[in-house]
Design an enzyme around this catalytic site. Structure first.
Site, mmCIF file in Angstrom:
data_model
loop_
_atom_site.group_PDB
_atom_site.id
_atom_site.type_symbol
_atom_site.label_atom_id
_atom_site.label_comp_id
_atom_site.label_asym_id
_atom_site.label_seq_id
_atom_site.Cartn_x
_atom_site.Cartn_y
_atom_site.Cartn_z
ATOM 1 N N TYR A 104 0.855 -1.195 0.000
ATOM 2 C CA TYR A 104 0.000 0.000 0.000
ATOM 3 C C TYR A 104 0.886 1.239 0.000
ATOM 4 C CZ TYR A 104 -2.830 3.855 1.755
ATOM 5 O OH TYR A 104 -3.431 5.069 1.899
ATOM 6 N N GLU A 119 -3.759 7.525 -3.823
ATOM 7 C CA GLU A 119 -3.703 6.253 -3.091
ATOM 8 C C GLU A 119 -3.592 5.091 -4.069
ATOM 9 O OE1 GLU A 119 -6.000 4.976 0.807
ATOM 10 O OE2 GLU A 119 -7.273 4.664 -0.938
#
Length: 387
Positions: free
Chosen positions: A109, A197
């Site tokens: 991530y 993101e």
């Protein structure tokens, strides 16, 4: 402003961020053609909506043949996709992204946003890719690595290296990850994004680093610097009332309550919603009509609030600093006469000529409930709903 995954990836590619090859499709046949133009033997068919959790909701599926691409596209296109972010009402899928399959070794991530407590951008990374970052933050916050960026010097190479070491990367994979992080941050700053993101960020067995998913939100206040971004806006993914409010330059966000709020100033609006909740009510919206609060903006606010069928009463809370309260009161009366007001309206005006404004409201011939202070206004509006 939110955009779709495929749009985010097109922007990221312009700044050197590696993404899988793929094409958007608005029909099953377009999805098939997209797959035929990409290398197989595996393709991914992904629903395009402004919400996360698409995979768990059945909106992301693998296909191992062109016939399967057709089947998967037929299943997803037009479906009502319900995820933890859409709520039970879900979203209708109107477009797809068809991508080449990846030989995934690891999922990570990475995200960038503004940390308001530090007044700095923060670059975050975690080994827990493919999982909601909110869940990771709540259950295992130590797995989220953070680097705060000094705006005077920008993101530094040593900060990226520190994140890569924390993720357990080395060799060519680390070099590719460093290039990826630097390019992502460049894209974030250049586009005036409020969020960038990548979840998951994948490491392939070949050592490449790619954005398997991508989410970018733009800062609305900076959109004037990027007029081309407005073409990326998908009104089907936005609340109709919020779209209408933006056309009138009103800051409106729909909520789940039954008390419509019309306030001038974001801070006062937040305080108003808090005290409504404290009095036992539930705010139906956030609506900031701005410092002027003219008859035109008040009328537009009325129309938007009253289109929400859940609204059972309206609380108008205006502080007359920039504009006099008597002018606001006159505007409220004029607007209420033009709009079919079928719910109780509680008005609290404070500031210059507040007493004169109260007289205007009481003598208007309309059934306004005039409050003396904010606490009184909140109590009056909750009682009006209960009556």
């Amino acid at each position: 402003m939110k955009i779709h995954e495929y749009q985010a990836k097109e922007i990221l590619k312009q700044y050197g961020v590696a993404v899988p090859r793929g094409h958007v499709a608005f029909s099953v046949e377009e999805a098939v053609k997209a797959a035929q133009s990409l290398p197989g033997p595996v393709w991914v068919v992904k629903a395009q909506i402004h919400a996360g959790g698409r995979g768990k909701g059945g909106g992301v599926k693998l296909a191992r043949s062109i016939d399967e691409v057709r089947e998967r596209a037929s299943e997803i296109l037009g479906m009502k996709l319900v995820t933890h972010q859409t709520g039970p009402e879900g979203r209708i899928v109107k477009r797809l992204l068809v991508e080449e399959g990846m030989n995934i070794a690891r999922e990570l991530y990475v995200g960038i946003t503004l940390d308001r407590s530090m007044s700095r951008n923060v670059l975050m990374a975690s080994t827990e890719g493919g999982v909601e970052i909110e869940k990771v933050a709540a259950e295992t916050p130590e797995k989220i690595l953070k680097e705060f960026v000094d705006p005077a010097v920008g993101l530094q190479a040593f900060q990226i290296r520190r994140l890569c070491f924390g993720l357990g990367l080395s060799g060519d994979t680390m070099k590719n990850a460093m290039k990826f992080f630097a390019a992502l941050y460049k894209a974030y700053e250049a586009t005036d994004a409020s969020l960038a993101e990548i979840n998951p960020l994948v490491l392939t067995r070949e050592g490449t680093v790619l954005a398997l998913d991508a989410k970018i939100n733009f800062d609305d206040n900076a959109l004037f610097r990027h007029p081309d971004f407005m073409d990326l806006r998908d009104f089907d993914e936005e609340d109709p009332l919020e779209v209408e409010a933006s056309k009138s330059n009103l800051n409106y966000i729909k909520l789940d309550g039954n008390v419509g709020c019309m306030v001038n100033g974001a801070g006062l609006a937040m305080a108003t919603m808090d005290i409504i909740k404290l009095a036992g009510g539930m705010p139906a919206n956030f609506l900031d009509v701005g410092g002027g609060a003219s008859a035109q903006t008040v009328e537009a606010g009325f129309r938007i609030i009253l289109k929400d069928p859940h609204v059972k009463a309206v609380l108008i809370n205006i502080f007359g600093g920039i504009v006099r309260c008597d002018r606001v009161a006159t505007g409220v009366v004029e607007a209420a006469k033009k709009v079919d007001v079928h719910v109780p309206i509680v008005v609290r005006l404070a500031g210059t000529n507040a007493d004169l404004a109260a007289d205007i409201l009481r003598n208007s011939g309309m059934r306004f409930l005039v409050a003396s202070n904010l606490k009184d206004a909140a109590e009056k509006v909750t009682k009006a709903i209960a009556a």
